[in-house]
Design a protein around this motif. Sequence first.
Motif, PDB file in Angstrom:
ATOM      1  N   ASN A  34      -6.642   1.181 -11.438  1.00  9.43           N
ATOM      2  CA  ASN A  34      -6.796   1.327  -9.987  1.00  9.43           C
ATOM      3  C   ASN A  34      -5.605   0.752  -9.223  1.00  9.43           C
ATOM      4  N   PHE A  35      -5.112  -0.388  -9.667  1.00 12.18           N
ATOM      5  CA  PHE A  35      -3.951  -0.999  -9.008  1.00 12.18           C
ATOM      6  C   PHE A  35      -2.691  -0.179  -9.269  1.00 12.18           C
ATOM      7  N   ALA A  36      -2.570   0.339 -10.474  1.00  8.18           N
ATOM      8  CA  ALA A  36      -1.419   1.162 -10.822  1.00  8.18           C
ATOM      9  C   ALA A  36      -1.422   2.464 -10.010  1.00  8.18           C
ATOM     10  N   LEU A  37      -2.612   3.029  -9.774  1.00  2.32           N
ATOM     11  CA  LEU A  37      -2.716   4.235  -8.945  1.00  2.32           C
ATOM     12  C   LEU A  37      -2.198   3.973  -7.533  1.00  2.32           C
ATOM     13  N   LYS A  38      -2.587   2.841  -6.965  1.00  7.48           N
ATOM     14  CA  LYS A  38      -2.133   2.490  -5.617  1.00  7.48           C
ATOM     15  C   LYS A  38      -0.624   2.269  -5.586  1.00  7.48           C
ATOM     16  N   ALA A  39      -0.112   1.590  -6.611  1.00  3.95           N
ATOM     17  CA  ALA A  39       1.329   1.347  -6.681  1.00  3.95           C
ATOM     18  C   ALA A  39       2.081   2.669  -6.804  1.00  3.95           C
ATOM     19  N   LEU A  40       1.568   3.559  -7.620  1.00  2.00           N
ATOM     20  CA  LEU A  40       2.190   4.869  -7.806  1.00  2.00           C
ATOM     21  C   LEU A  40       2.160   5.657  -6.496  1.00  2.00           C
ATOM     22  N   TYR A  41       1.063   5.575  -5.791  1.00  2.00           N
ATOM     23  CA  TYR A  41       0.947   6.240  -4.487  1.00  2.00           C
ATOM     24  C   TYR A  41       2.043   5.758  -3.543  1.00  2.00           C
ATOM     25  N   HIS A  42       2.193   4.446  -3.445  1.00  2.00           N
ATOM     26  CA  HIS A  42       3.188   3.898  -2.520  1.00  2.00           C
ATOM     27  C   HIS A  42       4.624   4.188  -2.972  1.00  2.00           C
ATOM     28  N   ALA A  43       4.839   4.265  -4.268  1.00  2.00           N
ATOM     29  CA  ALA A  43       6.186   4.487  -4.791  1.00  2.00           C
ATOM     30  C   ALA A  43       6.596   5.964  -4.763  1.00  2.00           C
ATOM     31  N   GLU A  44       5.668   6.858  -5.059  1.00  2.00           N
ATOM     32  CA  GLU A  44       6.032   8.259  -5.277  1.00  2.00           C
ATOM     33  C   GLU A  44       5.454   9.246  -4.263  1.00  2.00           C
ATOM     34  N   VAL A  45       4.476   8.821  -3.464  1.00  2.00           N
ATOM     35  CA  VAL A  45       3.789   9.762  -2.580  1.00  2.00           C
ATOM     36  C   VAL A  45       3.989   9.420  -1.106  1.00  2.00           C
ATOM     37  N   ALA A  46       3.655   8.215  -0.707  1.00  2.00           N
ATOM     38  CA  ALA A  46       3.637   7.832   0.708  1.00  2.00           C
ATOM     39  C   ALA A  46       5.027   7.847   1.336  1.00  2.00           C
ATOM     40  N   GLU A  47       5.044   8.056   2.636  1.00  2.00           N
ATOM     41  CA  GLU A  47       6.264   7.953   3.452  1.00  2.00           C
ATOM     42  C   GLU A  47       7.442   8.740   2.898  1.00  2.00           C
ATOM     43  N   GLY A  48       7.235  10.032   2.701  1.00  2.00           N
ATOM     44  CA  GLY A  48       8.334  10.898   2.293  1.00  2.00           C
ATOM     45  C   GLY A  48       8.642  10.878   0.811  1.00  2.00           C
ATOM     46  N   GLY A  49       7.716  10.398   0.015  1.00  2.00           N
ATOM     47  CA  GLY A  49       7.919  10.353  -1.434  1.00  2.00           C
ATOM     48  C   GLY A  49       8.005  11.746  -2.042  1.00  2.00           C
ATOM     49  N   LYS A  50       8.441  11.785  -3.266  1.00  2.00           N
ATOM     50  CA  LYS A  50       8.677  13.034  -3.989  1.00  2.00           C
ATOM     51  C   LYS A  50       7.434  13.933  -4.034  1.00  2.00           C
ATOM     52  N   TYR A  51       6.253  13.330  -4.094  1.00  2.72           N
ATOM     53  CA  TYR A  51       5.018  14.096  -4.252  1.00  2.72           C
ATOM     54  C   TYR A  51       4.165  14.134  -2.984  1.00  2.72           C
ATOM     55  N   GLN A  52       4.737  13.772  -1.842  1.00  2.00           N
ATOM     56  CA  GLN A  52       3.966  13.705  -0.603  1.00  2.00           C
ATOM     57  C   GLN A  52       3.357  15.057  -0.230  1.00  2.00           C
ATOM     58  N   LEU A  53       4.128  16.115  -0.286  1.00  3.52           N
ATOM     59  CA  LEU A  53       3.619  17.429   0.122  1.00  3.52           C
ATOM     60  C   LEU A  53       2.516  17.920  -0.807  1.00  3.52           C
ATOM     61  N   ALA A  54       2.667  17.679  -2.093  1.00  2.00           N
ATOM     62  CA  ALA A  54       1.624  18.079  -3.045  1.00  2.00           C
ATOM     63  C   ALA A  54       0.339  17.308  -2.785  1.00  2.00           C
TER      64      ALA A  54
END
Length: 63
Positions: A34-54
């Motif tokens: 669960n913590f790793a999921l949140k970290a991954l979200y902040h690193a790769e998805v949030a605020e213009g991350g590589k996977y934000q649009l997906a």
Amino acid sequence: MKFIKSQMKQLLKDNKELQTRLKELMEEHKLEKNFALKALYHAEVAEGGKYQLAYQALDMPKG
């Protein structure tokens, strides 16, 4: 944009690269999933991350 665990899991399910990154985070930092999921979200998805649009596309109504 907000972290939604179910959307993050769906994004992971569809993406082998993110699955690998999640495992690396868990091992490297000794994190629970669960913590790793949140970290991954902040690193790769949030605020213009590589996977934000997906990620945002998962929130769109199907129709």
